[in-house]
Enzyme design. Structure first.
Site, short mmCIF file in Angstrom:
data_model
loop_
_atom_site.label_atom_id
_atom_site.label_comp_id
_atom_site.label_asym_id
_atom_site.label_seq_id
_atom_site.Cartn_x
_atom_site.Cartn_y
_atom_site.Cartn_z
N LYS A 90 0.83 -1.22 0.00
CA LYS A 90 0.00 0.00 0.00
C LYS A 90 0.86 1.26 0.00
O LYS A 90 0.35 2.36 0.13
CB LYS A 90 -0.89 0.01 1.25
CG LYS A 90 -1.80 -1.18 1.37
CD LYS A 90 -2.58 -1.09 2.70
CE LYS A 90 -2.83 -2.46 3.27
NZ LYS A 90 -3.17 -2.41 4.69
N HIS A 92 25.75 -10.20 3.17
CA HIS A 92 24.95 -11.26 3.79
C HIS A 92 25.81 -11.77 4.95
O HIS A 92 26.37 -12.86 4.90
CB HIS A 92 24.69 -12.34 2.76
CG HIS A 92 23.63 -13.35 3.12
ND1 HIS A 92 23.08 -13.45 4.38
CD2 HIS A 92 23.03 -14.31 2.37
CE1 HIS A 92 22.19 -14.42 4.38
NE2 HIS A 92 22.14 -14.95 3.18
N1 CP Z 1 22.34 -18.97 1.14
C1 CP Z 1 21.16 -18.29 1.15
O1 CP Z 1 21.09 -17.09 1.52
O2 CP Z 1 20.09 -19.03 0.77
P1 CP Z 1 18.58 -18.51 0.72
O3 CP Z 1 18.51 -17.45 -0.36
O4 CP Z 1 17.76 -19.72 0.42
O5 CP Z 1 18.26 -17.90 2.06
#
Ligand code: CP
Length: 300
Positions: A81, A130
């Protein structure tokens, strides 16, 4: 470890990594006590995930806590939204004790942390980082190889868009006598910021296009997939050589193959049964590392 948020790999020193890994070794004992009972994890995912979301949710449940979740926040939250990320974080922060955030924009986790009263864990921010994947990658190397100093690691695949590569390179730079071979096509080379960081850390690195030429010398092959979802250019040459049994047979004694997964053909399934194939063990270590992270963040 005294961190409020987990946003990038650079936050970790050798000492905090050692503390985290020591605690990871013990965390299954903690699970028996249900030590996060009463705590709530919110998983807020704007991009698809199997491992990161399920392992964080499983980690929280195994520690006795609870989970609230949206696996497609773009469609099934009020973002649809027009709500901003900042407003969403402020509101979810009233309902949970920690937010695990995956978002398609680099820098989104830092934006979330800037307005959040509760810990933010970056579960992948675009092509940025990450960090929890890198933590579990490093833990896997330690468990499989015993030591991290002195290893030769080949990082293979889409080094330009791969956030796991970036975060892991930042962590490896903390260790001694590390050598990294970056293996990619010219279009998918690792970013200059990573190379400059490794130079500052006195890490030896090389760039090459063919894993086959260096396979006998490496201790770890860290294979990644092509991140087609992040391509802006259509013309990128993105074919990858598949790691197959004949390549694995040339690896030196004790060497391992890792992959953050998902794989999309980069490792032949016939390799899965070989002792060098560490990628499913790696996924299991991810659960343990994320249990330890949650415990360490939420005990503050
Ligand atoms: N390795 C990893 O981040 O996998 P996903 O994208 O499945 O979380």
């Amino acid at each position: 470890m005294n961190m409020q948020h987990i946003l990038e790999a650079q936050q970790f020193s050798r000492e905090t990594l050692a503390e985290l890994f020591h605690y990871t070794d013990l965390v299954l004992e903690d699970a028996k006590q249900g030590s996060l009972r009463g705590k709530i994890l919110a998983s807020l995912f704007y991009e698809p995930s199997t491992r990161t979301r399920f392992s964080f949710e499983s980690a929280m449940l195994r520690l006795g806590g609870s989970v609230i979740s949206t696996e497609n926040a773009r469609e099934f939250s009020s973002v649809a939204k027009g709500e901003t990320l900042e407003d969403t974080i402020r509101v979810v922060g009233q309902y949970a004790d920690v937010i695990v955030l995956r978002h398609y924009e680099e820098g989104s986790a830092a934006r979330a942390a800037a307005v959040s009263e509760i810990p933010i864990i970056n579960a992948g921010d675009g092509a940025g980082q990450h960090p929890t994947q890198a933590l579990l990658d490093l833990y896997t190397i330690k468990k499989e190889r015993g030591d991290i100093d002195g290893l030769n690691i080949a990082m293979v695949g889409d080094l330009k868009h791969g956030r796991t590569i970036r975060s892991l390179a930042y962590l490896l730079g903390k260790y001694e006598r590390i050598e990294i071979d970056f293996v990619s096509t010219p279009e998918l080379r690792v970013g200059k910021d990573i190379l400059e960081y490794l130079t500052r850390q006195n890490v030896t690195y090389r760039e090459t296009e063919t894993l086959s030429n260096i396979i006998e010398s490496v201790d770890v092959v860290y294979q990644t997939r092509i991140q087609k979802e992040r391509f802006i250019e259509d013309s990128i040459h993105a074919d990858l050589l598949t790691v197959d049994k004949s390549l694995v047979e040339r690896m030196k004694e004790g060497a391992i193959i890792m992959h953050p997964l998902p794989r999309v053909g980069e490792i032949d399934t016939a390799v899965d049964a070989l002792p060098q194939a560490a990628y499913f063990r790696q996924a299991k270590y991810g659960l343990l590392v994320r249990m330890a992270l949650l415990k360490m963040l939420l005990r503050r």
